[in-house]
Design an enzyme around this catalytic site. Structure first.
Site, PDB file in Angstrom:
ATOM      1  N   LYS A 114       0.845  -1.201   0.000  1.00  0.00           N
ATOM      2  CA  LYS A 114       0.000   0.000   0.000  1.00  0.00           C
ATOM      3  C   LYS A 114       0.882   1.253   0.000  1.00  0.00           C
ATOM      4  O   LYS A 114       1.995   1.225   0.511  1.00  0.00           O
ATOM      5  CB  LYS A 114      -0.862   0.021   1.270  1.00  0.00           C
ATOM      6  CG  LYS A 114      -2.019  -0.943   1.297  1.00  0.00           C
ATOM      7  CD  LYS A 114      -2.810  -0.792   2.591  1.00  0.00           C
ATOM      8  CE  LYS A 114      -3.933  -1.804   2.679  1.00  0.00           C
ATOM      9  NZ  LYS A 114      -4.968  -1.646   1.650  1.00  0.00           N
ATOM     10  N   ARG A 138     -10.321 -11.510   1.949  1.00  0.00           N
ATOM     11  CA  ARG A 138     -11.152 -12.568   1.374  1.00  0.00           C
ATOM     12  C   ARG A 138     -10.433 -13.915   1.407  1.00  0.00           C
ATOM     13  O   ARG A 138     -11.075 -14.970   1.472  1.00  0.00           O
ATOM     14  CB  ARG A 138     -11.590 -12.174  -0.040  1.00  0.00           C
ATOM     15  CG  ARG A 138     -10.474 -12.047  -1.032  1.00  0.00           C
ATOM     16  CD  ARG A 138     -10.868 -11.229  -2.264  1.00  0.00           C
ATOM     17  NE  ARG A 138     -10.890  -9.790  -1.979  1.00  0.00           N
ATOM     18  CZ  ARG A 138     -11.178  -8.857  -2.883  1.00  0.00           C
ATOM     19  NH1 ARG A 138     -11.495  -9.200  -4.115  1.00  0.00           N
ATOM     20  NH2 ARG A 138     -11.162  -7.586  -2.546  1.00  0.00           N
TER      21      ARG A 138
HETATM   22  N1  BES Z   1      -8.143  -3.718   4.441  1.00  0.00           N
HETATM   23  C1  BES Z   1      -8.297  -3.317   3.085  1.00  0.00           C
HETATM   24  C2  BES Z   1      -9.591  -2.541   2.841  1.00  0.00           C
HETATM   25  C3  BES Z   1      -9.748  -1.238   3.566  1.00  0.00           C
HETATM   26  C4  BES Z   1      -9.558  -0.045   2.920  1.00  0.00           C
HETATM   27  C5  BES Z   1     -10.165  -1.214   4.888  1.00  0.00           C
HETATM   28  C6  BES Z   1      -9.750   1.149   3.577  1.00  0.00           C
HETATM   29  C7  BES Z   1     -10.345  -0.032   5.536  1.00  0.00           C
HETATM   30  C8  BES Z   1     -10.150   1.158   4.892  1.00  0.00           C
HETATM   31  C9  BES Z   1      -8.301  -4.532   2.183  1.00  0.00           C
HETATM   32  O1  BES Z   1      -7.518  -5.593   2.603  1.00  0.00           O
HETATM   33  C10 BES Z   1      -7.749  -4.084   0.873  1.00  0.00           C
HETATM   34  O2  BES Z   1      -6.620  -3.734   0.825  1.00  0.00           O
HETATM   35  N2  BES Z   1      -8.575  -4.130  -0.172  1.00  0.00           N
HETATM   36  C11 BES Z   1      -8.167  -3.735  -1.462  1.00  0.00           C
HETATM   37  C12 BES Z   1      -8.680  -4.741  -2.434  1.00  0.00           C
HETATM   38  C13 BES Z   1      -8.123  -4.580  -3.837  1.00  0.00           C
HETATM   39  C14 BES Z   1      -6.647  -4.894  -3.852  1.00  0.00           C
HETATM   40  C15 BES Z   1      -8.876  -5.486  -4.752  1.00  0.00           C
HETATM   41  C16 BES Z   1      -8.738  -2.362  -1.745  1.00  0.00           C
HETATM   42  O3  BES Z   1      -9.874  -2.082  -1.311  1.00  0.00           O
HETATM   43  O4  BES Z   1      -8.058  -1.550  -2.344  1.00  0.00           O
HETATM   44 MN    MN Z   2      -5.501  -5.421   1.964  1.00  0.00          MN
END
Ligand code: BES
Ligand code: MN
Ligand code: ZN
Length: 523
Positions: free
Chosen positions: A301, A375
Site C-alpha cells: 500500500k 477474502r
Molecule cells: N483492508 C483493506 C480494505 C480497507 C480499505 C479497509 C480502507 C479499511 C479502509 C483490504 O484488505 C484491501 O486492501 N482491499 C483492497 C482490495 C483490492 C486490492 C482489490 C482495496 O480495497 O483496495
Molecule cells: Mn488489503
C-alpha cells in the site's frame, strides 16, 4: 461510570446538574421538562420565547438554578424534530450532554428518561439508549498518554497495553455518576432493565474500540487470542486457538498464504457459546477478519494513511467483543465466534502476485493482488465454520476501500445469499444505531473473478470492487445461509460525532449481539 435508576421528583433531586430535553418547535414543554420549567417559574419557556432555546438536535443550554430547585444546573438538550426521534437520538443527546458535563468538571448528574414520556418510547429502550450514549460518548483511548492520569503505556513493558481492553478507567473519567430519575415505579423497573443491557452492550463495544485503537505492535494475533481466552474464561465459553502448524496441516492454504509474509504467528481463534445445546441446528457463526496490520503485502500500500490499517482486525474485534456480551446475556441459540488473525506483511517468504494457493475447500485461488488478503483468510474460516456444522454465517470484515467509495462513512454494506438473514442483520443494525445498506450479488460479478490458471482469482478489477469481493466469499459459503458485512467505512471515525469519538467505533459489535438475541427468540 455508574448509571442507575432512582425513583423520585427531578425538581427535588440534589445534584450538580440535571439533563432535560426539548423537541424542536415546542413552545411549552411537557412531561418532566415541563415540571422543571414550572419549578423554575417558567425560565425554560421564557428562553424559548426569546429564541435562545430552539430544541435543535445537538443544542445544549445551561441554566443555573441558584437554589430554586434541587439540581444546581439544568441542561436543556435539543432532540430535533419529534418525527425523526429514534433511540439513536437518545444515544446522541445523552452523549453530547455527558461530554459537556465532563468539560465542566462535573462528576455527578441526573437525567430524565428521554423519550419514555411524551416520546412514547418503551422505557427499557430509553434506559438502554441512555446507558449506551453516556458510556460510548465519554469513551477516550488514552493508554499511551504519559502526561494524563490514565497513561504510561509502553508497548511490551507491561503497561496498559498488556492489561487488556475493556477496563473501566479511560472511558468514564470525569462524569462518574448518572442517575435516571423517574417517578413511576413500573417505568423505573423497566428503565433499570434497559440500563443493565445497555451497560453490557456499550462495555463490549468499548472493548472492540480499544482493540482497534491499540497499535499493531501491541494488538498482534497472539494478543487477540489472549483476549479471546480471557473472554472465554470470564463468560464460560469454549475456546480453541489453532496455530500455523495446525492450519497448515488442515490445508488452509489461502489463510496461510497471507500469513507467510509475517513473523508474527497467525491464530485462528474459535469461541463457542452453547445457548441451545439440545438443538445444534439452532446456530449462528460470526466470522471476523482479523488482519492486525495490513501493509498490502508484496502489493504494498502507499504510505499515506497506512497507519489506519492497524484497525484491519475490527471485524475480529467485534466478534470477540460480541461473544462476551452473548456469554453474559445468554440468548437461546448456539453461537460460534471465529477470528482469522494474522498480519499481512511483505516478508521474505511472502506470497507473490501470480501465486496459486489451495484453500481448505479444495478450490484453488490465483492471487492477483496480495492486498486482497481479507477474502483469502475468510475463505478458509468460512469453510472451516461450515465443517464445524455452522448453518448460518455472518462474516464481518474491513474488506474493501470500494465500500467507502459507494457508501462513505454513513453505513456498513451487506451482501448475502439468504434474504431473510440479510434482513435480520439490517434490522439489528437499525435498532443498534449501526446503519447497514444492502448491495446486490448478481451472477455477473462471478465472471470478473474467473481465473485463467486456477478455479478463481482474488480480485475482479476496478468495477464493483466490494461486490466482486462479496462474490468471492460467496464461493466459499456455497449453499450455507450467509451474510457478509463490509465495515471498511464504519470501523473508524476521524471525528467526534454523536456517541462516536475519534478512532475505533466498535461497529458492528452491538448489532451482532442484537442479532443473536433476536435469532434466539425466533427459533
Ligand atoms: N483492508 C483493506 C480494505 C480497507 C480499505 C479497509 C480502507 C479499511 C479502509 C483490504 O484488505 C484491501 O486492501 N482491499 C483492497 C482490495 C483490492 C486490492 C482489490 C482495496 O480495497 O483496495
Ligand atoms: Mn488489503
Ligand atoms: Zn485488509
Amino acid at each position: 461510570m455508574d448509571i442507575k435508576v432512582v425513583r423520585g421528583d427531578v425538581t427535588k433531586t440534589k445534584v450538580p446538574a440535571l439533563i432535560v430535553n426539548l423537541f424542536d418547535g415546542v413552545k411549552e414543554p411537557g412531561g418532566a421538562t415541563g415540571a422543571v420549567d414550572r419549578a423554575l417559574d417558567g425560565a425554560i419557556t421564557q428562553l424559548i420565547d426569546e429564541g435562545e432555546i430552539k430544541g435543535k438536535k445537538g443544542e445544549i443550554t445551561i441554566i443555573h438554578t441558584f437554589g430554586k430547585i434541587g439540581p444546581s444546573r439544568v441542561l436543556v438538550a435539543g432532540l430535533g424534530k419529534s418525527e425523526s426521534f429514534t433511540r439513536d437520538t437518545v444515544r446522541e443527546t445523552t452523549a453530547a450532554a455527558c461530554r459537556r458535563l465532563r468539560r465542566l468538571g462535573i462528576s455527578e448528574a441526573a437525567t430524565i428518561a428521554h423519550g419514555a414520556g411524551v416520546g412514547g418510547m418503551d422505557p427499557a429502550d430509553s434506559g438502554q439508549a441512555i446507558a449506551e450514549g453516556a458510556t460510548l460518548g465519554l469513551y477516550r483511548f488514552r493508554n499511551y498518554m504519559t502526561s494524563g492520569e490514565d497513561g504510561a503505556g509502553v508497548p511490551g513493558s507491561g503497561g496498559p497495553g498488556s492489561e487488556g481492553p475493556g477496563s473501566e478507567g479511560p472511558g468514564s473519567e470525569g462524569l462518574k455518576d448518572l442517575s435516571i430519575v423517574e417517578q413511576d415505579q413500573e417505568k423505573a423497573a423497566s428503565l433499570a432493565e434497559g440500563v443493565e443491557k445497555g451497560s453490557v452492550l456499550s462495555q463490549v463495544a468499548i472493548m472492540a474500540r480499544d482493540m482497534v485503537n491499540e497499535p499493531a505492535n501491541v494488538m498482534t494475533p497472539t494478543r487477540m487470542a489472549e483476549i479471546a481466552a480471557q473472554v472465554a474464561d470470564e463468560e464460560g465459553l469454549d475456546i480453541k486457538v489453532l496455530d500455523r502448524e495446525q492450519m497448515d496441516e488442515m490445508g488452509m492454504g489461502a489463510f496461510m498464504g497471507v500469513a507467510r509474509g509475517s513473523d508474527q504467528p497467525p491464530k485462528l481463534i474459535v469461541l463457542e457459546y452453547r445457548g441451545d445445546p439440545d438443538n445444534p441446528s439452532n446456530n449462528l457463526g460470526l466470522i471476523g477478519k482479523g488482519i492486525t496490520f495490513d501493509t498490502g503485502g508484496i502489493s504494498l500500500k502507499p504510505a499515506g494513511g497506512m497507519e489506519d490499517m492497524k484497525g484491519d482486525m475490527a471485524g475480529g474485534a467485534s466478534v470477540i467483543a460480541a461473544m462476551k456480551a452473548i456469554g453474559r446475556l445468554k440468548p437461546r441459540i448456539n453461537v460460534v465466534g471465529m477470528v482469522a488473525a494474522t498480519e499481512n506483511m511483505p516478508g521474505g517468504s511472502a506470497q507473490r502476485p501470480g501465486d496459486v494457493v489451495k484453500s481448505m475447500s479444495g478450490k484453488t485461488i490465483e492471487v492477483i493482488n496480495t492486498d486482497a488478503e481479507g477474502r483469502l483468510v475468510l475463505a478458509d474460516a468460512l469453510y472451516y465454520a461450515r465443517q464445524m456444522g455452522v448453518t448460518r454465517l455472518v462474516d464481518i470484515a474491513t474488506l474493501t476501500g470500494a465500500i467507502v467509495v459507494a457508501l462513505g462513512h454513513a453505513c456498513s454494506g451487506v451482501m448475502g445469499n439468504d434474504q431473510e438473514l440479510v434482513d435480520q442483520v439490517i434490522e439489528s443494525g437499525a435498532s443498534s444505531g449501526e446503519r447497514i445498506w444492502q448491495l446486490p450479488l448478481y451472477d455477473d460479478y462471478r465472471e470478473q473473478i474467473r481465473s485463467n490458471v486456477a478455479d478463481i482469482k482474488n480480485t475482479g478489477g476496478r468495477a464493483a470492487g466490494s461486490l466482486t469481493a462479496g462474490q468471492f466469499l460467496a464461493e466459499f459459503a456455497e449453499e450455507t445461509s450467509w451474510a457478509h458485512l463490509d465495515i471498511a467505512g464504519t470501523y473508524f471515525s476521524d471525528k467526534e460525532k454523536g456517541y462516536l469519538v475519534k478512532g475505533g467505533t466498535g461497529v458492528p459489535t452491538r448489532t451482532l449481539v442484537d442479532l443473536a438475541i433476536k435469532l434466539g427468540r425466533r427459533e
